[in-house]
Write a protein that holds these residues in place. Structure first.
Motif, PDB file in Angstrom:
ATOM      1  N   ASP A   3      67.275 -25.755  28.396  1.00 35.85           N
ATOM      2  CA  ASP A   3      67.195 -25.902  29.846  1.00 35.85           C
ATOM      3  C   ASP A   3      67.268 -24.513  30.474  1.00 35.85           C
ATOM      4  N   VAL A   4      66.602 -24.371  31.622  1.00 38.54           N
ATOM      5  CA  VAL A   4      66.516 -23.065  32.280  1.00 38.54           C
ATOM      6  C   VAL A   4      67.255 -23.125  33.607  1.00 38.54           C
ATOM      7  N   ALA A   5      68.181 -22.211  33.801  1.00 41.75           N
ATOM      8  CA  ALA A   5      68.908 -22.141  35.070  1.00 41.75           C
ATOM      9  C   ALA A   5      68.407 -20.960  35.892  1.00 41.75           C
ATOM     10  N   ASP A 105      67.782 -14.998  26.683  1.00 45.72           N
ATOM     11  CA  ASP A 105      68.813 -15.736  27.414  1.00 45.72           C
ATOM     12  C   ASP A 105      68.874 -15.359  28.884  1.00 45.72           C
ATOM     13  N   VAL A 106      68.501 -14.133  29.216  1.00 41.67           N
ATOM     14  CA  VAL A 106      68.579 -13.674  30.607  1.00 41.67           C
ATOM     15  C   VAL A 106      67.311 -12.874  30.936  1.00 41.67           C
ATOM     16  N   VAL A 107      66.594 -13.337  31.933  1.00 41.64           N
ATOM     17  CA  VAL A 107      65.353 -12.672  32.342  1.00 41.64           C
ATOM     18  C   VAL A 107      65.399 -12.417  33.844  1.00 41.64           C
ATOM     19  N   SER A 212      52.910  -8.071  55.429  1.00 38.44           N
ATOM     20  CA  SER A 212      54.266  -7.530  55.535  1.00 38.44           C
ATOM     21  C   SER A 212      54.607  -6.769  54.265  1.00 38.44           C
ATOM     22  N   ASP A 213      55.738  -6.061  54.319  1.00 40.03           N
ATOM     23  CA  ASP A 213      56.363  -5.511  53.117  1.00 40.03           C
ATOM     24  C   ASP A 213      57.560  -6.405  52.774  1.00 40.03           C
ATOM     25  N   GLY A 214      57.899  -6.448  51.506  1.00 38.62           N
ATOM     26  CA  GLY A 214      59.062  -7.245  51.122  1.00 38.62           C
ATOM     27  C   GLY A 214      59.229  -7.281  49.618  1.00 38.62           C
ATOM     28  N   ALA A 215      60.387  -7.748  49.172  1.00 37.47           N
ATOM     29  CA  ALA A 215      60.636  -7.891  47.739  1.00 37.47           C
ATOM     30  C   ALA A 215      61.623  -9.026  47.514  1.00 37.47           C
ATOM     31  N   ALA A 216      61.463  -9.687  46.383  1.00 39.36           N
ATOM     32  CA  ALA A 216      62.378 -10.775  46.034  1.00 39.36           C
ATOM     33  C   ALA A 216      62.554 -10.794  44.523  1.00 39.36           C
ATOM     34  N   ALA A 217      63.704 -11.293  44.078  1.00 35.45           N
ATOM     35  CA  ALA A 217      64.004 -11.320  42.648  1.00 35.45           C
ATOM     36  C   ALA A 217      64.827 -12.554  42.318  1.00 35.45           C
ATOM     37  N   VAL A 218      64.642 -13.028  41.091  1.00 33.91           N
ATOM     38  CA  VAL A 218      65.366 -14.199  40.606  1.00 33.91           C
ATOM     39  C   VAL A 218      65.864 -13.898  39.197  1.00 33.91           C
ATOM     40  N   VAL A 219      67.120 -14.262  38.919  1.00 30.56           N
ATOM     41  CA  VAL A 219      67.649 -14.166  37.554  1.00 30.56           C
ATOM     42  C   VAL A 219      67.572 -15.549  36.917  1.00 30.56           C
ATOM     43  N   LEU A 220      66.841 -15.642  35.816  1.00 31.50           N
ATOM     44  CA  LEU A 220      66.757 -16.880  35.049  1.00 31.50           C
ATOM     45  C   LEU A 220      67.588 -16.736  33.781  1.00 31.50           C
ATOM     46  N   CYS A 221      68.197 -17.828  33.340  1.00 33.24           N
ATOM     47  CA  CYS A 221      68.981 -17.747  32.111  1.00 33.24           C
ATOM     48  C   CYS A 221      69.038 -19.101  31.425  1.00 33.24           C
ATOM     49  N   SER A 222      69.535 -19.084  30.207  1.00 32.37           N
ATOM     50  CA  SER A 222      69.700 -20.327  29.450  1.00 32.37           C
ATOM     51  C   SER A 222      70.876 -21.121  30.012  1.00 32.37           C
TER      52      SER A 222
END
Ligand SMILES: [Zn+2]
Lengths: 392, 141
Positions: A3-5, A105-107, A212-222
């Protein structure tokens, strides 16, 4: 399969930041996502990044490499994904797949963009074999005109009025005004929208999204990693990527075959259907959707094309308030692209951040009450389409 | 040698023939799918053997949508100077092809969707060298 969180979400607000470097904008998003996840940079095992055509990336779309160098060269693998405006969510799909399959495990998934001025010339190539060049050279139909053509076809078929179109923009700002990450937070009346300049009849300035300018990020993990950090993780239920079908009736260059039914973005329809199927959900099970509203047209057409409501029903649902966060079919509680503007390769991830924050119940006055499952959807040049479904 | 005073927006996409104006494309001889402009290969996923032959299309079709271009687009688009809002038509041809093209109409806002249009070769405007630039256009009939 693991499963991916989705453990952490981070964003640099959308706007115009001529004084900032792209690295600075990305760093704000990355540090905020890492902080939200409660992890250190050194715990990231791989980076999936959106490739930009407009900014950074050493001119080769190596935007993930820029982020890694800036954060610290730990030697992690970097995957730079190119999919036009769908690049951010395409990178999300790759990160998801690597956790799901147990490779990592962590991306960290990240997209950042500093856009040039004016409407986007989608390819910018001066090449007589490039369909976009041919379209601009021989006809002259920039992005807003393409959207106008789809909009007019809807007006002819369903009797959609210019007031209906304007009401979508009014509603977008009614919710976007509450989003501190959105760029255009002013409230508009129907008259304000109808009095804004006609850009490409029947579409007006406030009915299409600027850049526009902008940035976003997400941490995915097991799941195993997530349980060490939180008792209530947000789950990435599914992601899907698709490309356009040959027979969807939508001319992406000069011509196409008409195919069956009305012209539509088959890449969007297919990726959404695949994501729903993988999550074992129907279109009406979604508590809300963040969809790609480059223009008001898409907020009316997409929910119908995906089976969230009946064809021709969107205007009625809009006027009944059903697409507001408190309605039965909430669309774009973030305010959408109309309030953010388009930071092409980053925007798929602002949508996913919004879905995550909504599911956590952190969205204040724009909160979808008791949201349990939400979807983010984007499309990009080349007929790329993506969808991601998150749940709690 | 003097420069020609008229040029095509892009060479090889259309021509004026004794039977009237034609769009120059191709058709797969195996699955009958039409293409404009010419395609080297057949994109139909149901077609197992791409067999592309030159074909041409026109002279008429039906408008299924219209967009107006209310602001002057950036290069490489050619438009009148001073700028006048033009329309772009999405047209279904009886040959099984859907093609965009500029609308040749004095008042594009008054052109009805659903009406018939003729294929014409007509000027878009002038290029930087002052040459008249031709393209295919849709003329309401
Ligand atoms: Zn074929």
């Amino acid at each position: 399969m693991n499963d991916v969180a989705a453990l952490g979400f981070g964003m640099h607000p959308w706007g115009k930041f001529p004084e900032k470097r792209l690295n600075d904008i990305c760093r704000v998003a990355v540090e905020s996502a890492l902080g939200d996840a409660g992890i250190a940079w050194k715990e990231v095992e791989a980076v999936c990044a959106a490739s930009s055509r407009f900014s950074g990336g050493k001119g080769w779309g190596l935007n993930g490499n820029d982020v890694v160098e800036d954060m610290g060269s730990t030697g992690v693998p970097v995957y730079n994904m190119s999919a036009g405006c769908a690049a951010g969510s395409n990178a999300f799909n790759v990160g998801y797949t690597m956790i799901k399959s147990g490779i990592h495990d962590v991306v960290l998934v990240v997209g950042g963009e500093k856009m040039p001025k004016g409407f986007i010339q989608t390819s910018g190539l001066e090449d007589e074999t490039d369909p976009e060049y041919l379209r601009q050279r021989c006809v002259g139909l920039p992005g807003p005109g393409f959207w106008a053509m789809l909009t007019r076809a809807r007006m002819e078929e369903y009797g959609t009025t210019e007031e209906d179109l304007a009401a979508v923009a009014v509603k977008a700002h009614q919710v976007g005004t509450h989003n501190e990450n959105a760029r255009f937070r002013q409230l508009f009346s129907l008259e304000d929208v109808l009095n804004s300049n006609m850009v490409s009849h029947p579409l007006r300035l406030y009915e299409i999204c600027p850049v526009s300018d902008g940035a976003a990020a997400v941490v995915l993990c097991s799941a195993e990693f997530a349980r060490k950090k939180t008792t209530q993780p947000i789950w990435a239920a599914s992601t899907a990527v698709a490309t356009a079908r040959f027979d969807d009736g939508l001319p992406r260059g000069l011509a196409c075959v008409p195919g069956e039914g009305r012209p539509h973005h088959s890449e969007a329809r297919i990726s959404v259907a695949k994501a729903l199927e993988a999550a074992d959900l129907g279109p009406k099970d979604l508590d809300f959707v963040e969809l790609q509203d480059n223009t008001v047209y898409y907020e009316l057409a997409f929910p119908e094309e995906w089976g969230m409501c009946k064809p021709g029903e969107s205007e009625r649902l809009l006027h009944a308030g059903e697409t507001l966060p408190t309605g039965r079919m909430p669309i774009n509680p973030s305010g959408g692209f109309l309030c953010f503007g388009e930071a092409t390769t980053a925007q798929g991830l602002f949508q996913i951040c919004e879905v995550g924050w909504q599911l956590r119940g952190e969205c204040g006055p724009r909160q979808v009450p008791n949201a349990r499952v939400g979807m983010a959807q984007s499309i990009g040049l080349g007929g790329n389409g993506t969808a991601a479904i998150l749940k709690r | 040698m003097s420069e020609p005073s008229t040029v095509q927006a892009v060479e090889g996409l259309f021509s004026q023939t004794p039977e009237g104006p034609r769009l120059l494309g191709s058709r797969c001889a195996n699955c009958r799918t039409p293409y404009f402009p010419r395609s080297e290969t057949c994109h139909n996923p149901e077609c197992e053997r791409s067999d592309m032959q030159d074909d041409s299309f026109g002279p008429a079709g039906r408008l299924i949508s219209i967009a107006l271009q209310n602001y002057p687009p950036p290069p490489p688009t050619i438009a009148s100077d001073p700028y006048v809002t033009y329309g772009v038509g999405l047209v279904d041809l009886p040959e099984g092809l859907r093609v965009i093209g500029r609308l040749l109409a004095d008042d594009p806002e008054q052109v009805p969707v659903g009406g018939n249009v003729a294929l014409v070769i007509a000027p878009l405007g002038h290029d930087a060298e002052g040459r008249e630039v031709l393209s295919w256009q849709w003329k309401p009939i």
